[in-house]
Design a protein around this motif. Structure first.
Motif, mmCIF file in Angstrom:
data_model
loop_
_atom_site.group_PDB
_atom_site.id
_atom_site.type_symbol
_atom_site.label_atom_id
_atom_site.label_comp_id
_atom_site.label_asym_id
_atom_site.label_seq_id
_atom_site.Cartn_x
_atom_site.Cartn_y
_atom_site.Cartn_z
ATOM 1 N N GLU A 37 0.828 -1.209 0.000
ATOM 2 C CA GLU A 37 0.000 0.000 0.000
ATOM 3 C C GLU A 37 0.865 1.263 0.000
ATOM 4 O OE1 GLU A 37 -2.449 -0.409 3.394
ATOM 5 O OE2 GLU A 37 -3.735 -1.974 2.512
ATOM 6 N N ARG A 38 1.915 1.262 0.803
ATOM 7 C CA ARG A 38 2.782 2.434 0.850
ATOM 8 C C ARG A 38 3.541 2.606 -0.458
ATOM 9 N NH1 ARG A 38 3.167 7.435 1.931
ATOM 10 N NH2 ARG A 38 5.244 8.159 2.565
ATOM 11 N N THR A 39 3.945 1.502 -1.075
ATOM 12 C CA THR A 39 4.647 1.586 -2.360
ATOM 13 C C THR A 39 3.758 2.191 -3.434
ATOM 14 O OG1 THR A 39 5.984 -0.351 -1.779
ATOM 15 C CG2 THR A 39 5.904 0.238 -4.095
ATOM 16 N N GLU A 40 2.493 1.794 -3.441
ATOM 17 C CA GLU A 40 1.560 2.362 -4.420
ATOM 18 C C GLU A 40 1.381 3.862 -4.186
ATOM 19 O OE1 GLU A 40 0.235 0.990 -7.002
ATOM 20 O OE2 GLU A 40 1.129 -0.986 -6.637
ATOM 21 N N GLU A 41 1.299 4.265 -2.919
ATOM 22 C CA GLU A 41 1.174 5.693 -2.616
ATOM 23 C C GLU A 41 2.408 6.465 -3.081
ATOM 24 O OE1 GLU A 41 0.505 6.043 1.523
ATOM 25 O OE2 GLU A 41 -1.499 5.122 1.492
ATOM 26 N N LEU A 42 3.596 5.924 -2.799
ATOM 27 C CA LEU A 42 4.823 6.596 -3.231
ATOM 28 C C LEU A 42 4.935 6.640 -4.747
ATOM 29 C CD1 LEU A 42 7.312 5.086 -0.624
ATOM 30 C CD2 LEU A 42 6.563 7.463 -0.755
ATOM 31 N N LYS A 43 4.472 5.603 -5.405
ATOM 32 C CA LYS A 43 4.499 5.586 -6.870
ATOM 33 C C LYS A 43 3.641 6.699 -7.442
ATOM 34 C CE LYS A 43 3.566 2.566 -10.807
ATOM 35 N NZ LYS A 43 3.075 1.223 -11.216
ATOM 36 N N LYS A 44 2.454 6.874 -6.878
ATOM 37 C CA LYS A 44 1.575 7.947 -7.345
ATOM 38 C C LYS A 44 2.180 9.310 -7.055
ATOM 39 C CE LYS A 44 -2.696 5.285 -6.760
ATOM 40 N NZ LYS A 44 -3.998 5.184 -6.039
ATOM 41 N N GLN A 45 2.768 9.475 -5.871
ATOM 42 C CA GLN A 45 3.367 10.761 -5.530
ATOM 43 C C GLN A 45 4.556 11.067 -6.446
ATOM 44 O OE1 GLN A 45 4.228 10.195 -1.380
ATOM 45 N NE2 GLN A 45 2.218 10.923 -0.707
ATOM 46 N N THR A 87 12.014 16.891 -5.530
ATOM 47 C CA THR A 87 10.912 16.159 -4.896
ATOM 48 C C THR A 87 10.603 14.879 -5.649
ATOM 49 O OG1 THR A 87 9.967 18.237 -4.109
ATOM 50 C CG2 THR A 87 8.510 16.307 -4.173
ATOM 51 N N ALA A 88 10.572 14.959 -6.970
ATOM 52 C CA ALA A 88 10.291 13.770 -7.784
ATOM 53 C C ALA A 88 11.363 12.701 -7.584
ATOM 54 C CB ALA A 88 10.188 14.155 -9.250
ATOM 55 N N GLN A 89 12.638 13.131 -7.530
ATOM 56 C CA GLN A 89 13.728 12.176 -7.332
ATOM 57 C C GLN A 89 13.653 11.527 -5.949
ATOM 58 O OE1 GLN A 89 17.599 13.914 -7.753
ATOM 59 N NE2 GLN A 89 18.684 11.929 -7.625
ATOM 60 N N THR A 90 13.304 12.354 -4.936
ATOM 61 C CA THR A 90 13.181 11.813 -3.573
ATOM 62 C C THR A 90 12.078 10.766 -3.506
ATOM 63 O OG1 THR A 90 13.954 13.891 -2.628
ATOM 64 C CG2 THR A 90 12.752 12.392 -1.169
ATOM 65 N N TYR A 91 10.928 11.075 -4.075
ATOM 66 C CA TYR A 91 9.832 10.111 -4.093
ATOM 67 C C TYR A 91 10.221 8.846 -4.842
ATOM 68 C CZ TYR A 91 6.265 13.139 -2.008
ATOM 69 O OH TYR A 91 5.521 13.903 -1.141
ATOM 70 N N ARG A 92 10.967 9.004 -5.919
ATOM 71 C CA ARG A 92 11.362 7.839 -6.712
ATOM 72 C C ARG A 92 12.335 6.955 -5.941
ATOM 73 N NH1 ARG A 92 8.870 5.136 -10.083
ATOM 74 N NH2 ARG A 92 8.209 7.085 -11.102
ATOM 75 N N VAL A 93 13.296 7.567 -5.226
ATOM 76 C CA VAL A 93 14.260 6.780 -4.437
ATOM 77 C C VAL A 93 13.550 6.034 -3.310
ATOM 78 C CG1 VAL A 93 16.236 6.935 -2.875
ATOM 79 C CG2 VAL A 93 16.230 8.254 -5.001
ATOM 80 N N ILE A 94 12.662 6.757 -2.600
ATOM 81 C CA ILE A 94 11.918 6.099 -1.514
ATOM 82 C C ILE A 94 11.043 4.989 -2.071
ATOM 83 C CG2 ILE A 94 10.205 6.452 0.301
ATOM 84 C CD1 ILE A 94 11.223 9.287 0.597
ATOM 85 N N HIS A 95 10.419 5.237 -3.203
ATOM 86 C CA HIS A 95 9.578 4.219 -3.826
ATOM 87 C C HIS A 95 10.386 2.983 -4.182
ATOM 88 C CE1 HIS A 95 8.134 2.271 -7.569
ATOM 89 N NE2 HIS A 95 6.981 2.271 -6.906
ATOM 90 N N ASP A 96 11.566 3.170 -4.723
ATOM 91 C CA ASP A 96 12.399 2.028 -5.109
ATOM 92 C C ASP A 96 12.818 1.217 -3.885
ATOM 93 O OD1 ASP A 96 12.161 2.826 -7.720
ATOM 94 O OD2 ASP A 96 14.108 3.848 -7.787
ATOM 95 N N LYS A 97 13.143 1.912 -2.783
ATOM 96 C CA LYS A 97 13.535 1.188 -1.570
ATOM 97 C C LYS A 97 12.349 0.404 -0.996
ATOM 98 C CE LYS A 97 17.372 4.110 -0.054
ATOM 99 N NZ LYS A 97 18.348 2.991 -0.172
ATOM 100 N N PHE A 98 11.181 1.026 -0.965
ATOM 101 C CA PHE A 98 9.995 0.324 -0.489
ATOM 102 C C PHE A 98 9.657 -0.838 -1.403
ATOM 103 C CE2 PHE A 98 9.266 3.572 2.583
ATOM 104 C CZ PHE A 98 8.353 3.050 3.485
ATOM 105 N N LEU A 99 9.854 -0.651 -2.706
ATOM 106 C CA LEU A 99 9.566 -1.739 -3.646
ATOM 107 C C LEU A 99 10.521 -2.911 -3.417
ATOM 108 C CD1 LEU A 99 7.887 -2.631 -6.071
ATOM 109 C CD2 LEU A 99 9.615 -1.592 -7.567
ATOM 110 N N GLU A 100 11.784 -2.613 -3.146
ATOM 111 C CA GLU A 100 12.762 -3.670 -2.853
ATOM 112 C C GLU A 100 12.405 -4.404 -1.566
ATOM 113 O OE1 GLU A 100 17.584 -4.129 -2.023
ATOM 114 O OE2 GLU A 100 16.683 -2.172 -2.474
ATOM 115 N N ARG A 101 12.039 -3.630 -0.546
ATOM 116 C CA ARG A 101 11.658 -4.247 0.740
ATOM 117 C C ARG A 101 10.381 -5.066 0.593
ATOM 118 N NH1 ARG A 101 12.611 -7.057 4.517
ATOM 119 N NH2 ARG A 101 11.664 -6.673 6.539
ATOM 120 N N TYR A 102 9.463 -4.577 -0.222
ATOM 121 C CA TYR A 102 8.222 -5.318 -0.461
ATOM 122 C C TYR A 102 8.504 -6.651 -1.142
ATOM 123 C CZ TYR A 102 3.970 -6.651 -2.962
ATOM 124 O OH TYR A 102 2.920 -7.353 -3.483
#
Length: 346
Positions: free
Chosen positions: A220-228, A263-278
């Motif tokens: 759920e958090r990964t999907e939110e970060l992806k949209k952001q 901001t876009a790069q930050t969201y993308r990095v966080i999204h990638d880390k959450f995606l890896e953890r997921y």
């Protein structure tokens, strides 16, 4: 030598004489007591014989109990489901975790799993005593139903099994000892092994549920970060093609563009880390390792744990002999005094 020294020596000599007299009287008392016991040796022997008979009857009528033991090693560091976010622990924290696992081993949940797995309801070893049966029959005002009866049987078996299975930590180690005591050695080994496996199964189920919940939350958090991240990237593209970068306001527009790109790069990095953890957590649902393992399974014991034949016989012999000696002293004093009176008047 002055008067004080002479007085001191006199008092010391008196104390020595007093102690010697006391020791002599004590020796005479012990000698007299021993003589009384010797004179009444038949009483002592009879009391010892009665004590041994009582002990033998107790051993004959008391059902033997056998204790089987299993060892479970708990490793609190083996926590794969939260290893990426787990804080460092110390010995006190690990010790508290071990004690917590011991309490879980004693819980009703584990006991009921053993009862259901081994079909121990109404097992002869867990049947209530005569007093409990009488009290249950006297509850004529309590209307019984099949569901209520089943719950009562399960509750009674649970309480009985908890009394016959113990879990304790061995010293300061990570090893927990499980002990099951049953009238049959094979049953004791079966119950203690079922207990250990029920705990292991509970650990696996808990880890799977934890991984599933963590995976769902991460998804759920990964999907939110992806949209952001997509929204931030879309805002960057819109600013680039809006024409705001040209003209007299281009400086502020470039600052806004830089902020949006950051901001876009930050969201993308966080999204990638959450995606890896997921992805890691999703794999753990299919490869779950418990933080405990059975290092020694239970085997049928060769010797009974209760009652201990030698201890029972030795205790009975000692107590009965002591009681017989006391009785011998009383009898010898009573009849010995009577003889002295007869001899005096004669």
């Amino acid at each position: 030598m002055n008067q004080y020294q002479r007085t001191h020596e006199t008092m010391a000599a008196y104390e020595r004489l007093h102690l010697a007299a006391a020791e002599e009287r004590g020796g005479e008392t012990l000698a007299a007591a021993w003589a009384s016991v010797v004179r009444q040796w038949r009483v002592v022997l009879a009391a010892a014989g009665v004590g041994l008979v009582v002990a033998l009857v107790f051993l004959a009528v008391t059902p033997p109990q056998y204790s089987a033991r299993a060892l479970v090693l708990i490793d609190p560091k083996n926590d794969f489901s939260v290893r990426a976010t787990r804080a460092p622990t110390d010995s006190n924290t690990d010790s508290a975790n071990i004690e917590s696992q011991v309490e879980i081993l004693r819980s009703d949940r584990i006991v009921r799993k053993v009862i259901e797995a081994e079909n121990l309801v109404d097992h002869p070893a867990f049947r209530p005593g005569v007093l409990s049966q009488v009290l249950s029959t006297l509850k004529f005002w309590d209307r019984e139903t099949p569901a209520k009866t089943e719950l009562a049987r399960m509750e009674a078996t649970t309480r009985a099994l908890q009394k016959q299975v113990t879990a304790k930590r061995l010293g300061l180690t990570y090893v927990v000892e499980l002990t099951a005591t049953m009238p049959d050695p094979v049953e004791a080994a079966r119950v203690v092994n079922a207990y250990a496996h029920a705990y292991m199964d509970g650990q696996l189920q808990f880890r799977e549920e934890l991984a599933s919940r963590t995976s769902k939350a991460l998804q759920e958090r990964t999907e939110e970060l992806k949209k952001q991240a997509q929204n931030a990237e879309r805002a960057v593209e819109e600013l680039k093609f809006s024409g705001s970068l040209q003209g007299e306001n281009s400086a502020s527009a470039r600052v806004a563009l830089k902020n949006l790109e950051s901001t876009a790069q930050t969201y993308r990095v966080i999204h990638d880390k959450f995606l890896e953890r997921y992805a890691e957590t999703l794999q753990q649902q299919y490869f779950t390792v418990p933080d405990a393992q059975i290092v020694s399974a239970g085997f049928p014991p060769l010797n009974k744990s209760y009652p201990k034949t030698l201890i029972v016989l030795a205790t009975a012999l000692f107590l009965s002999a002591a009681l017989g000696s006391l009785l011998a002293l009383l009898l010898d004093r009573r009849f010995g005094g009577a003889r002295l009176k007869r001899d005096h008047f004669a």
